[in-house]
Design an enzyme around this catalytic site. Structure first.
Site, PDB file in Angstrom:
ATOM      1  N   LEU B  12      71.177  72.261  30.508  1.00  0.00           N
ATOM      2  CA  LEU B  12      72.322  71.731  29.764  1.00  0.00           C
ATOM      3  C   LEU B  12      73.278  72.858  29.398  1.00  0.00           C
ATOM      4  CD1 LEU B  12      70.519  69.093  27.489  1.00  0.00           C
ATOM      5  CD2 LEU B  12      71.963  68.619  29.476  1.00  0.00           C
ATOM      6  N   VAL B  15      77.762  73.174  32.939  1.00  0.00           N
ATOM      7  CA  VAL B  15      77.813  72.066  33.889  1.00  0.00           C
ATOM      8  C   VAL B  15      77.017  70.869  33.379  1.00  0.00           C
ATOM      9  CG1 VAL B  15      77.272  71.338  36.257  1.00  0.00           C
ATOM     10  CG2 VAL B  15      78.135  73.652  35.836  1.00  0.00           C
ATOM     11  N   ALA B  17      76.210  70.007  30.313  1.00  0.00           N
ATOM     12  CA  ALA B  17      76.873  69.347  29.173  1.00  0.00           C
ATOM     13  C   ALA B  17      78.082  68.544  29.655  1.00  0.00           C
ATOM     14  CB  ALA B  17      77.292  70.397  28.142  1.00  0.00           C
ATOM     15  N   GLU B 131      76.184  68.864  46.858  1.00  0.00           N
ATOM     16  CA  GLU B 131      77.621  69.123  46.993  1.00  0.00           C
ATOM     17  C   GLU B 131      78.100  70.239  46.078  1.00  0.00           C
ATOM     18  OE1 GLU B 131      80.424  69.372  48.712  1.00  0.00           O
ATOM     19  OE2 GLU B 131      80.140  67.276  49.256  1.00  0.00           O
ATOM     20  N   GLU B 192      81.347  87.619  34.806  1.00  0.00           N
ATOM     21  CA  GLU B 192      80.204  87.854  33.930  1.00  0.00           C
ATOM     22  C   GLU B 192      80.196  89.308  33.455  1.00  0.00           C
ATOM     23  OE1 GLU B 192      77.287  85.565  33.985  1.00  0.00           O
ATOM     24  OE2 GLU B 192      78.008  84.175  35.514  1.00  0.00           O
ATOM     25  N   LYS B 207      76.337  80.741  49.526  1.00  0.00           N
ATOM     26  CA  LYS B 207      77.066  79.534  49.920  1.00  0.00           C
ATOM     27  C   LYS B 207      77.279  79.512  51.430  1.00  0.00           C
ATOM     28  CE  LYS B 207      79.278  79.522  45.386  1.00  0.00           C
ATOM     29  NZ  LYS B 207      80.396  80.086  44.607  1.00  0.00           N
ATOM     30  N   GLY B 304      83.544  76.086  37.284  1.00  0.00           N
ATOM     31  CA  GLY B 304      83.926  75.439  36.040  1.00  0.00           C
ATOM     32  C   GLY B 304      83.068  74.218  35.796  1.00  0.00           C
TER      33      GLY B 304
END
Lengths: 441, 441
Positions: B12, B15, B17, B131, B192, B207, B304
């Site tokens: 949580l 992302v 939340a 995804e 970060e 990725k 985000g």
């Protein structure tokens, strides 16, 4: 490996022939990805004898696509006939009514009968897939119907007609007139002998109508689209746009507003350095702004046999990967019965920036009058440029003035332009082009 | 309306939340689109007391995500813990083993264990959707896995790390050093405290490894990626690129070659006026070149909470729209057992254009020597620029030379650069940046 998925293809033009070719040549690759082979068992077209460079001997031939759609031999009916009328309409209806999945590339059919066909597909528990109907190979239907589920779309816009974009790009690059570039596009096969449908925006409107329904959960309303083509765009507009940092594109735009949903197709100024501003030639692009995902832009080939066949193949593969008879979700993103009536926003209320190019008599007071009419209509200006280039050689007694407004309304711009014309110093009709900006990053 | 789809969410953070928030606030919208409601029945995170601005009272709390994955109460396990190790790995394995669908945003996990997890999902007949693991909100996995079925991909490349792209864009716009822009990115929360993973390319590599498998039907090979970060890029490189019509981006590239498949992550010069060259700030973009569709480019928010949650929501909706237990198609595009071993193309054999910036002693013969070393290695030059700006003020006794080559090989470029250095007139290490061009339109 499961039973083959049996398909029938109606329409063997450029797209149909390309589809037969890829489905046959990639039989093993598709079977591996889908878990079962895809077999073309029947085809239909007008002329059986025409040489299409494909071997149709293993497929049952139907002279009548409606008979093909009714045969009990197929799991999927692929409609590549085109047009909103028969035989495409009756063939698709016949297939759906018999519980046969339908894949179609037919934007005109969907723009006119999409809601009814989606309802029929739901009732029969079959899929109606139409990725190829909008923006060719770009998977925008899938993105809107599947990836954006749960998002609220605020605006979408795109370059959805390759012919129009090719002409505009060529005018810009070669400095040639609209007419000259249209001729060149016809020579290269990018424009039809009668190019009206492409250059006047009707084709873009069909595609926009389908996307609007998917984006806003409204019934398809292709007749409620504000339409303006590109035949009126001159090389002077393109040069003035370039000077100001814009390019001119034929956009289809759908946008939620307080008074309803705007649907409009018109030549549009977009910032040169935006992603959409970089889309050249016959390429298409669609931008979708939604509240959870943000701004998604997709670009790719918007037409052509292979690219369109690729989208049709993806739709067929989606069906092949499911077990037969499985419903994934409604064709228009929500059940057809739950689509709300389309409420058209008034074009006069449209808010945005405007580009105004006006040729005027070169005499004292004209500039002041223009500025006054803008102020009277509470239009504030981003820039005002007096241009002598191109149209207004020195000593001609005329001048070209280019205005770019900050956000204002269509009604205000129309009133201001009308007032200028009424003053009698304008020469020819003023050119007005709307500006569309990407969402600020 | 059918039975609700019951989901459990592990993790949580930002992302997680955001996902809880959208699933709760769009309950009705999602239920309509999916044909059944989506209900969060259980959650797990490290700290139960932390205020996340969301109401968790209706959900069962698990301290241990593995216990959550094992509960018989859920249809879908959503893994947002992150990391390739436990508890994420064991939790995902536990869910799949019990026949529970898994949705994950965990690129590190998939890059390391993706093939095994895909095989497990297939064996159990459940979906493994991811995804959100690549390029945030951009539906690139769906495009590759579904829309491109039947296509043969030749190359894919993309900007897949928002932190790196933000830093490069800021360097360019503000004319500041890498270090200054990294600090700014850290201040804004785009980077970060330890930015290594983003700026050295590891994140992009994870990725890329996933996309490579989907594109070429190969086993995931994240450890076989050529890796070069952006910390070595100077403002001089960016200015020289700009002069030559390029921008510098951190790209992940996978490409089929005669000797195998290239996978590389490195700073790359892309043409300024290309779509990919226009992608600024934290935005991501991926281009895919395939033989039937052509070139497809997608851009959007790559990170985000909301954008990532949107991708996760789309994955969950795909499951909700199917009937429970239905397999759509294999997670990696073809059955895990049919993925072929990855065959790495040698980096020395890479073919492409190169940008070489070298500072040299300002003395007679240097220029001729450089040209000779290029010729010796059969490198032909697109441009050669002697630059005095920035690094080489007049009278400093040094000069900067910028070369842009036509297509050549990595081995030739390395040999030529080595020869220049061996000659003793270079000052500092020459900078070498690969050029990547979009497919010609």
């Amino acid at each position: 490996m499961s039973e083959p998925l049996k398909i029938g293809i109606a329409g063997l033009g450029t797209v149909g022939a390309a589809l037969v070719h890829v489905l046959v040549s990639r039989y093993a690759l598709l079977a591996e990805a889908c878990g079962r082979p895809i077999e073309i068992v029947a085809v239909s077209a007008r002329d059986r004898e025409r040489n299409r460079g494909i071997d149709l001997r293993a497929m049952t031939w139907f002279d009548d696509p409606i008979e093909l759609a009714k045969t009990g031999e197929i799991d999927v009916f692929v409609e590549l006939i085109g047009g909103a009328a028969d035989p495409a309409l009756s063939a698709v209806e016949a297939a759906l009514s018999r519980g046969i999945h339908v894949v179609t590339a037919n934007k005109a059919l969907l723009a006119k009968h999409g809601v009814r066909l989606a309802a029929l597909a739901e009732e029969k528990g079959v899929l109606l897939n139409f990725e190829a109907a909008v923006a060719g190979g770009i998977p925008v239907i899938k993105a809107m119907r599947e990836s954006l589920t749960g998002n609220r779309v605020s605006r979408l816009y795109g370059i959805m007609n390759g012919t129009a974009n090719y002409i505009l790009t060529t005018m810009e690059r070669e400095g040639l007139s609209f007419e000259a570039c249209l001729k060149e596009a016809q020579r290269l096969g990018y424009a039809e002998a009668d190019p009206t449908f492409d250059i006047e925006g009707n084709d873009t409107a069909h595609k926009l109508a389908i996307l609007t329904s998917l984006a806003f959960g409204t019934e398809i309303a292709a007749d409620d689209i504000y339409l303006e083509g590109i035949s009126n765009i001159s090389i002077d507009d393109i040069c003035a746009a370039d000077d100001l940092g814009y390019r001119i594109k034929l956009l289809g735009v759908a946008q939620r507003t307080d008074s309803g949903i705007e649907q409009r197709v018109h030549p549009t100024m977009v910032p040169k350095d935006s992603v959409i501003g970089r889309v050249d030639g016959v390429t298409n692009a669609v931008a979708i702004e939604s509240d959870v995902l943000g701004e998604l832009i997709m670009s790719g080939p918007g037409a052509g046999g292979d690219a369109t066949a690729s989208a049709v193949m993806g739709d067929i593969a989606d069906i092949a990967k499911s077990r037969p008879g499985i419903q994934h979700g409604p064709a228009l993103g929500k059940p057809a019965a739950k689509l709300v009536p389309y409420k058209r926003a008034k074009m006069r209320s449209h808010e945005g920036g405007y580009f105004i190019r006006v040729t005027v008599q070169d005499k004292a007071g004209v500039f002041a009058s223009i500025a006054t009419h803008m102020a009277e209509n509470t239009i504030s200006l981003e820039s005002i440029v007096q241009r002598a280039k191109h149209t207004s050689p020195a000593g001609s007694g005329r001048q070209t003035v280019v205005l770019v407004t900050h956000a204002t309304t269509e009604a205000s711009v129309r009133a201001a332009v009308q007032a200028m014309v009424a003053d009698g110093y304008t020469i020819g009709a003023p050119q007005v082009i709307r500006i569309e900006r990407p969402k600020a990053a």
